[in-house]
Scaffold this active site. Structure first.
Site, PDB file in Angstrom:
ATOM      1  N   TYR A 164       0.841  -1.207   0.000  1.00  0.00           N
ATOM      2  CA  TYR A 164       0.000   0.000   0.000  1.00  0.00           C
ATOM      3  C   TYR A 164       0.877   1.259   0.000  1.00  0.00           C
ATOM      4  O   TYR A 164       0.641   2.190  -0.785  1.00  0.00           O
ATOM      5  CB  TYR A 164      -0.912  -0.035   1.227  1.00  0.00           C
ATOM      6  CG  TYR A 164      -1.952   1.053   1.285  1.00  0.00           C
ATOM      7  CD1 TYR A 164      -3.092   1.005   0.481  1.00  0.00           C
ATOM      8  CD2 TYR A 164      -1.812   2.133   2.156  1.00  0.00           C
ATOM      9  CE1 TYR A 164      -4.065   2.004   0.552  1.00  0.00           C
ATOM     10  CE2 TYR A 164      -2.780   3.130   2.235  1.00  0.00           C
ATOM     11  CZ  TYR A 164      -3.897   3.058   1.431  1.00  0.00           C
ATOM     12  OH  TYR A 164      -4.861   4.041   1.502  1.00  0.00           O
ATOM     13  N   LYS A 168       1.037   4.106  -2.911  1.00  0.00           N
ATOM     14  CA  LYS A 168       0.628   5.496  -2.651  1.00  0.00           C
ATOM     15  C   LYS A 168       1.793   6.467  -2.848  1.00  0.00           C
ATOM     16  O   LYS A 168       1.587   7.617  -3.242  1.00  0.00           O
ATOM     17  CB  LYS A 168       0.025   5.619  -1.245  1.00  0.00           C
ATOM     18  CG  LYS A 168      -1.291   4.845  -1.069  1.00  0.00           C
ATOM     19  CD  LYS A 168      -2.383   5.374  -2.003  1.00  0.00           C
ATOM     20  CE  LYS A 168      -3.747   4.754  -1.734  1.00  0.00           C
ATOM     21  NZ  LYS A 168      -4.787   5.256  -2.639  1.00  0.00           N
TER      22      LYS A 168
HETATM   23  P1  NAP Z   1     -13.460   1.888   0.165  1.00  0.00           P
HETATM   24  O1  NAP Z   1     -14.683   2.292   0.914  1.00  0.00           O
HETATM   25  O2  NAP Z   1     -12.990   0.489   0.233  1.00  0.00           O
HETATM   26  O3  NAP Z   1     -13.635   2.374  -1.346  1.00  0.00           O
HETATM   27  C1  NAP Z   1     -12.722   2.019  -2.356  1.00  0.00           C
HETATM   28  C2  NAP Z   1     -13.472   1.969  -3.658  1.00  0.00           C
HETATM   29  O4  NAP Z   1     -12.599   1.548  -4.717  1.00  0.00           O
HETATM   30  C3  NAP Z   1     -14.621   0.973  -3.610  1.00  0.00           C
HETATM   31  O5  NAP Z   1     -15.764   1.554  -4.177  1.00  0.00           O
HETATM   32  C4  NAP Z   1     -14.098  -0.169  -4.449  1.00  0.00           C
HETATM   33  O6  NAP Z   1     -15.113  -0.994  -5.007  1.00  0.00           O
HETATM   34  C5  NAP Z   1     -13.307   0.584  -5.488  1.00  0.00           C
HETATM   35  N1  NAP Z   1     -12.435  -0.306  -6.234  1.00  0.00           N
HETATM   36  C6  NAP Z   1     -11.674  -1.340  -5.777  1.00  0.00           C
HETATM   37  N2  NAP Z   1     -11.078  -1.968  -6.791  1.00  0.00           N
HETATM   38  C7  NAP Z   1     -11.443  -1.331  -7.922  1.00  0.00           C
HETATM   39  C8  NAP Z   1     -11.157  -1.526  -9.301  1.00  0.00           C
HETATM   40  N3  NAP Z   1     -10.338  -2.504  -9.706  1.00  0.00           N
HETATM   41  N4  NAP Z   1     -11.726  -0.693 -10.206  1.00  0.00           N
HETATM   42  C9  NAP Z   1     -12.564   0.294  -9.820  1.00  0.00           C
HETATM   43  N5  NAP Z   1     -12.872   0.516  -8.520  1.00  0.00           N
HETATM   44  C10 NAP Z   1     -12.324  -0.276  -7.586  1.00  0.00           C
HETATM   45  O7  NAP Z   1     -12.224   2.770   0.681  1.00  0.00           O
HETATM   46  P2  NAP Z   1     -12.111   4.331   1.028  1.00  0.00           P
HETATM   47  O8  NAP Z   1     -11.665   4.402   2.438  1.00  0.00           O
HETATM   48  O9  NAP Z   1     -13.303   5.098   0.583  1.00  0.00           O
HETATM   49  O10 NAP Z   1     -10.848   4.696   0.121  1.00  0.00           O
HETATM   50  C11 NAP Z   1     -10.915   5.500  -1.046  1.00  0.00           C
HETATM   51  C12 NAP Z   1      -9.498   5.917  -1.411  1.00  0.00           C
HETATM   52  O11 NAP Z   1      -8.932   6.686  -0.336  1.00  0.00           O
HETATM   53  C13 NAP Z   1      -8.550   4.742  -1.634  1.00  0.00           C
HETATM   54  O12 NAP Z   1      -7.664   5.033  -2.692  1.00  0.00           O
HETATM   55  C14 NAP Z   1      -7.789   4.666  -0.331  1.00  0.00           C
HETATM   56  O13 NAP Z   1      -6.533   4.059  -0.468  1.00  0.00           O
HETATM   57  C15 NAP Z   1      -7.683   6.137   0.029  1.00  0.00           C
HETATM   58  N6  NAP Z   1      -7.410   6.397   1.435  1.00  0.00           N
HETATM   59  C16 NAP Z   1      -8.315   6.031   2.382  1.00  0.00           C
HETATM   60  C17 NAP Z   1      -8.000   6.294   3.716  1.00  0.00           C
HETATM   61  C18 NAP Z   1      -8.950   5.946   4.827  1.00  0.00           C
HETATM   62  O14 NAP Z   1      -8.574   6.174   5.990  1.00  0.00           O
HETATM   63  N7  NAP Z   1     -10.141   5.447   4.550  1.00  0.00           N
HETATM   64  C19 NAP Z   1      -6.792   6.898   4.053  1.00  0.00           C
HETATM   65  C20 NAP Z   1      -5.900   7.228   3.048  1.00  0.00           C
HETATM   66  C21 NAP Z   1      -6.218   6.994   1.733  1.00  0.00           C
HETATM   67  P3  NAP Z   1     -15.651  -2.243  -4.110  1.00  0.00           P
HETATM   68  O15 NAP Z   1     -17.001  -1.812  -3.708  1.00  0.00           O
HETATM   69  O16 NAP Z   1     -15.552  -3.401  -5.004  1.00  0.00           O
HETATM   70  O17 NAP Z   1     -14.751  -2.442  -2.945  1.00  0.00           O
END
Ligand code: NAP
Length: 256
Positions: A164, A168
């Protein structure tokens, strides 16, 4: 000089948010729609279609011509056809938010090839695929805003997240390169580096780890998807037209 309110009115703009059937992506999409952008949701497989449709019906109450498109960001052909769908329907793509991402945590010496590769493929290669097809269209209009969702873990590393953090960190290098290559075409590229944001991704963490994180957050709450959406709106707006190649950390002070 335009007012701040008019800069945040995205009427006439087309935005694509990857991975927007839930979590941060869904809220980013909704916030753009509330400010009148034609909003394109994206979800990877039929499994997420119902969730994407639920987000879309809310998005449409603010921006009726918005659509959702199925595409797996790992696949060049799938991404190319998604961008073509957007351009055929709306004539252009102004703003791309590369949000799709996953985690597959494991200590480095125990990490399987599949755990390493799946995270690199979706988080980093997916961002590359979407950016390259989007930029081709943005160049034709001499306007574009690319917003890539990185993470503070891409800047600091994190035990158990070699895949990860590498993905990133890679996004940050990719973003700076896009900024250099396409600035002259009026295309900006910036990263948002969230800290701990309350979504399904972080819900999986143990209570102990959550409390340890909160201890280090100076603004004494976990981040919300809306905190990230606000940063995305700013970076996509004319208010940020002279900002490119930057990483905006949105973490309540966690990484200080
Ligand atoms: P999340 O709820 O798991 O959402 C991630 C989304 O990406 C889901 O809708 C997922 O679809 C989709 N996805 C996964 N594989 C994919 C693919 N091959 N093609 C298209 N879409 C795909 O996570 P989140 O927390 O909202 O995270 C969103 C972004 O923010 C990510 O890049 C994550 O790394 C980043 N981020 C999050 C945090 C945090 O604390 N939450 C912190 C830093 C960065 P599915 O429904 O199939 O899973």
């Amino acid at each position: 000089m335009e007012s701040i309110e008019s800069c945040l009115d995205f009427s006439g703009k087309v935005v694509l948010v990857t991975g927007s059937s839930q979590g941060i992506g869904a809220v980013i999409a909704l916030e753009f729609a509330k400010r009148k952008a034609v909003t394109v949701l994206n979800f990877p497989t039929e499994k997420e279609q119902a969730a994407a449709e639920a987000v879309l019906s809310e998005v449409k109450t603010f921006s009726p011509s918005s659509i959702s498109v199925q595409a797996d960001v790992r696949s060049a052909s799938s991404v190319e056809s998604m961008i073509q769908t957007v351009v055929k329907q709306f004539g252009k793509l102004d703003i791309l938010v590369n949000n799709a991402g996953i985690t597959r945590d494991q200590l480095l010496i125990r990490m399987s090839d599949a755990e390493w590769q799946s995270v690199i493929d979706i988080n980093l290669s997916g961002t590359f695929q979407c950016a390259r097809f989007a930029i081709k269209e943005m160049m034709k209009k001499r306007f574009g805003r690319i917003i890539n969702i990185s993470s503070i873990i891409g800047m600091s590393g994190n035990a158990g997240q070699a895949n990860y953090s590498a993905s990133k960190a890679g996004i940050i290098g990719l973003t700076k390169t896009i900024a250099r290559e396409y600035g002259s075409r009026n295309i900006t590229a910036n990263c948002i580096a969230p800290g701990y944001i309350q979504t399904n991704m972080t819900d999986q963490l143990s209570q102990e780890l959550k409390e340890a994180f909160l201890e280090k957050v100076y603004i004494k709450r976990f981040g919300l998807p809306l905190d990230i959406a606000h940063a995305a709106l700013f970076l996509a707006s004319d208010l940020a037209g002279y900002i490119t190649g930057q990483v905006m950390v949105v973490d309540g002070g966690l990484s200080l």
